[in-house]
Design a protein around this motif. Structure first.
Motif, short mmCIF file in Angstrom:
data_model
loop_
_atom_site.label_atom_id
_atom_site.label_comp_id
_atom_site.label_asym_id
_atom_site.label_seq_id
_atom_site.Cartn_x
_atom_site.Cartn_y
_atom_site.Cartn_z
N ASP A 323 15.19 -32.67 -16.13
CA ASP A 323 14.81 -32.70 -14.71
C ASP A 323 13.46 -33.37 -14.48
O ASP A 323 12.87 -33.23 -13.42
CB ASP A 323 14.79 -31.28 -14.14
CG ASP A 323 13.80 -30.36 -14.85
OD1 ASP A 323 13.40 -30.68 -16.00
OD2 ASP A 323 13.41 -29.33 -14.27
N ASP A 324 12.97 -34.11 -15.46
CA ASP A 324 11.71 -34.84 -15.32
C ASP A 324 11.98 -36.09 -14.47
O ASP A 324 12.84 -36.90 -14.81
CB ASP A 324 11.20 -35.24 -16.70
CG ASP A 324 9.77 -35.76 -16.69
OD1 ASP A 324 9.43 -36.57 -15.80
OD2 ASP A 324 8.99 -35.37 -17.58
N ILE A 325 11.27 -36.23 -13.36
CA ILE A 325 11.53 -37.38 -12.48
C ILE A 325 11.28 -38.70 -13.19
O ILE A 325 11.87 -39.72 -12.85
CB ILE A 325 10.68 -37.31 -11.20
CG1 ILE A 325 9.17 -37.38 -11.52
CG2 ILE A 325 11.01 -36.10 -10.38
CD1 ILE A 325 8.29 -37.60 -10.31
N ARG A 326 10.41 -38.70 -14.18
CA ARG A 326 10.11 -39.94 -14.90
C ARG A 326 11.31 -40.39 -15.73
O ARG A 326 11.56 -41.59 -15.86
CB ARG A 326 8.87 -39.75 -15.77
CG ARG A 326 7.61 -39.47 -14.96
CD ARG A 326 6.47 -38.96 -15.79
NE ARG A 326 6.78 -37.70 -16.44
CZ ARG A 326 5.88 -36.92 -17.03
NH1 ARG A 326 4.59 -37.30 -17.05
NH2 ARG A 326 6.23 -35.79 -17.60
N SER A 327 12.03 -39.45 -16.27
CA SER A 327 13.24 -39.80 -17.01
C SER A 327 14.32 -40.34 -16.08
O SER A 327 15.01 -41.31 -16.38
CB SER A 327 13.76 -38.57 -17.76
OG SER A 327 14.96 -38.87 -18.44
N ALA A 328 14.42 -39.72 -14.90
CA ALA A 328 15.46 -40.12 -13.95
C ALA A 328 15.13 -41.43 -13.25
O ALA A 328 16.02 -42.24 -12.97
CB ALA A 328 15.65 -39.01 -12.91
N GLN A 329 13.85 -41.67 -12.95
CA GLN A 329 13.46 -42.80 -12.12
C GLN A 329 12.94 -44.01 -12.90
O GLN A 329 13.01 -45.13 -12.40
CB GLN A 329 12.39 -42.38 -11.12
CG GLN A 329 12.83 -41.32 -10.13
CD GLN A 329 11.77 -41.01 -9.09
OE1 GLN A 329 10.87 -41.81 -8.83
NE2 GLN A 329 11.86 -39.83 -8.48
N MET A 330 12.41 -43.81 -14.09
CA MET A 330 11.68 -44.88 -14.75
C MET A 330 12.44 -45.55 -15.88
O MET A 330 11.89 -46.34 -16.65
CB MET A 330 10.33 -44.37 -15.26
CG MET A 330 9.45 -43.75 -14.17
SD MET A 330 9.39 -44.71 -12.63
CE MET A 330 8.71 -46.27 -13.20
N ASN A 395 3.66 -30.59 -13.52
CA ASN A 395 4.31 -30.07 -12.32
C ASN A 395 4.72 -31.17 -11.36
O ASN A 395 5.74 -31.07 -10.67
CB ASN A 395 3.39 -29.06 -11.62
CG ASN A 395 3.52 -27.67 -12.20
OD1 ASN A 395 4.56 -27.02 -12.09
ND2 ASN A 395 2.48 -27.21 -12.87
N ARG A 396 3.92 -32.23 -11.28
CA ARG A 396 4.32 -33.37 -10.46
C ARG A 396 5.64 -33.96 -10.97
O ARG A 396 6.48 -34.40 -10.19
CB ARG A 396 3.22 -34.43 -10.47
CG ARG A 396 3.46 -35.61 -9.54
CD ARG A 396 4.19 -36.78 -10.19
NE ARG A 396 3.45 -37.39 -11.27
CZ ARG A 396 2.50 -38.33 -11.09
NH1 ARG A 396 2.20 -38.76 -9.89
NH2 ARG A 396 1.88 -38.84 -12.13
N ALA A 397 5.81 -33.94 -12.28
CA ALA A 397 7.01 -34.52 -12.88
C ALA A 397 8.23 -33.61 -12.75
O ALA A 397 9.36 -34.05 -12.98
CB ALA A 397 6.76 -34.84 -14.35
N HIS A 398 8.02 -32.37 -12.38
CA HIS A 398 9.12 -31.40 -12.26
C HIS A 398 9.04 -30.71 -10.91
O HIS A 398 8.73 -29.51 -10.82
CB HIS A 398 9.06 -30.36 -13.38
CG HIS A 398 9.16 -30.93 -14.75
ND1 HIS A 398 8.07 -31.43 -15.44
CD2 HIS A 398 10.24 -31.08 -15.58
CE1 HIS A 398 8.47 -31.86 -16.63
NE2 HIS A 398 9.78 -31.66 -16.75
N PRO A 399 9.33 -31.41 -9.83
CA PRO A 399 9.17 -30.83 -8.50
C PRO A 399 10.11 -29.66 -8.21
O PRO A 399 9.87 -28.88 -7.30
CB PRO A 399 9.47 -32.00 -7.55
CG PRO A 399 10.35 -32.91 -8.36
CD PRO A 399 9.85 -32.80 -9.77
N GLY A 400 11.15 -29.51 -9.01
CA GLY A 400 12.12 -28.44 -8.76
C GLY A 400 11.75 -27.11 -9.36
O GLY A 400 12.44 -26.11 -9.14
#
Length: 484
Positions: A323-330, A395-400
């Protein structure tokens, strides 16, 4: 490649005016006359500082900008890879003048010479145009900070890290405060002397840049950009107290804020409007305004589905939670073509770099400043505070969900800081530099397809050789050990 003291530095300045270099050469000879003409007016100085930024972009968007990831454990190569392949395999040689060894040296010293020519001209312009002193002070401050950045970048590639010797008495790089005369012999300073000049230039830039504090221009070196760069330099030096102090000034100013899950990806791909979002994460970035995305640029080599020559290693991908946004978006995985099934970073484009103008180069972001501070606090045994800084990035990387940093030992916390730094800054030219300044071994993962999958610290291969043409033309130059 020519010895740097013979480099024709006016070309980059003229190119920056968006006039064709060929047309300029047809109109006016390169040399002292052209340089003097440029520096006769404040407008000329403005063109010159733009030229310096263009020259800086040139070396950051090419071999130097890829070096610390290509040599790290973050990447594997495509079978047909050619760009930076000697560095990927740790097979650089002194004769690689027309490859990265020579190009990085030449391009950074060309930028440095451009900057020094401008710095030499500013005092006369201030006397000649006393009503424009504030403008010239800003130009002077930017140029001083840029000179520091050039020396710092050169030292990271061609010299062992600051802590390689206990007193930093080992070889650094040639420190240039003015453009050398043809035939002048230039020797290398110690690493301590190199850092002394870097820190002096950044500190001298601060009061000049502070006259016009600007949070809305990320494409130029601002007061806070100079402070942020100082935090990085102090981190590399191991001056933990000063690293924290300079980082504190950037973070406490509140002029910048971390990107959230909705705008994280866009910060890498689009120039953000200060009016729409006055507080953004980018502190200093370079914009490829010409979209000169050659097949050897970082935009193509790292992010283009058709032309990428390196992809993310399994080791770096394993650092991310699902659920790390960096993994999903980058990251992106092309479904077809030469890189089908490979994981590419989207920090330089969405698969086809020309579709997302203008491609950006991040020099320093607020997230790095937090991570600099976290590591410095750890080194001062302020573990709770270090964990707090780490939690802000995580925490920024895991907003959920809410991340609470727990650790079983100080070494466990240190590893978490190092891993978070790589998760956040991978493919932004940090990883290898971070590895060697921490005196760590390089250990690539199980999918390593380099000729060398591991190196122990210390190692002669952790730096590039000084180019042969430089050593031959400059008898004062000492070659790096292991490359004689």
């Amino acid at each position: 490649m020519k010895k740097f003291s013979y480099t024709i530095v006016f070309v980059a300045i003229v190119c920056s005016t968006l006039i064709s270099c060929k047309k300029f050469l047809e109109k006016e000879p390169i040399g002292q006359t052209g340089k003097n003409t440029l520096f006769e007016t404040v407008d000329g100085a403005k063109l010159a500082i733009n030229g310096c930024y263009y020259s800086l972009l040139n070396y950051y968007s090419n071999e130097f900008g890829m070096y610390a990831d290509v040599t790290s454990d973050n990447l594997i190569s495509r079978t047909s890879a050619s760009v930076m392949l000697p560095q990927f395999n740790f097979q650089s040689t002194v004769s690689d003048d027309e490859l990265a060894v020579g190009h990085i040296w030449l391009n950074i010293y060309e930028t440095l010479n451009n900057v020094n020519n401008l710095l030499e001209a500013v005092p006369t312009l201030k006397t000649k145009f006393p009503n424009q002193v504030k403008t010239l002070d800003s130009i002077n401050g930017q140029a001083l900070a840029m000179r520091a950045l050039c020396h710092f970048d050169l030292s990271r590639v061609y010299a062992q890290p600051y802590n390689y010797t206990s007193d930093a008495s080992h070889l650094g790089i040639p420190v240039l405060l003015k453009t050398p005369s043809p035939g002048q012999q230039i020797s290398r300073k110690t690493m301590k002397e190199t850092y002394d000049q870097i820190i002096l230039d950044l500190n001298n830039a601060l009061p000049l840049l502070q006259q016009n504090v600007n949070h809305t221009t990320q494409a130029a070196i601002s007061y806070h950009a100079a402070l942020a760069l100082l935090s990085r330099v102090y981190l590399y030096k191991g001056d933990w107290a000063q690293c924290i102090a300079t980082a504190n000034q950037v973070i406490a100013d509140n002029g910048y804020q971390l990107a959230n899950a909705n705008n994280y990806k866009s910060m890498f791909l689009t120039t953000q409007s200060a009016n729409a979002n006055p507080k953004i994460e980018n502190i200093f970035q370079l914009t490829n305004v010409r979209h000169n995305n050659s097949s050897t640029s970082v935009y193509v080599v790292f992010s283009d589905a058709a032309g990428a020559q390196y992809s993310a290693s399994a080791k770096v991908k394993s650092l991310y939670d699902s659920d790390d946004i960096r993994s999903a978006q980058m990251f992106t995985v092309p479904a077809s073509g030469l890189n089908a099934g490979k994981s590419l970073t989207t920090k330089y484009g969405n698969g086809t770099v020309t579709t997302v103008p203008p491609p950006l180069i991040q020099i320093i972001r607020l997230s790095e400043v937090y991570l600099n501070r976290a590591e410095a606090k750890w080194n001062l045994q302020r573990y709770t505070e270090a964990a707090e800084d780490l939690s802000i990035i995580s925490n920024r990387a895991h907003p959920g969900r809410t991340i609470t940093i727990t650790y079983t030992s100080s070494s466990d916390l240190y590893k978490q800081i190092a891993d978070e730094r790589n998760r956040e800054l991978c493919f932004e030219n940090h990883r290898f530099f971070d590895t060697i300044r921490r005196k760590e071994n390089l250990l690539r993962g199980g999918d390593c397809n380099s000729n060398i999958c591991g190196l122990t610290y210390p190692n002669d291969k952790f730096v590039l050789p000084i180019p042969t043409k430089e050593v031959e033309a400059n008898k004062g130059m000492i070659q790096n050990p292991g490359f004689n």
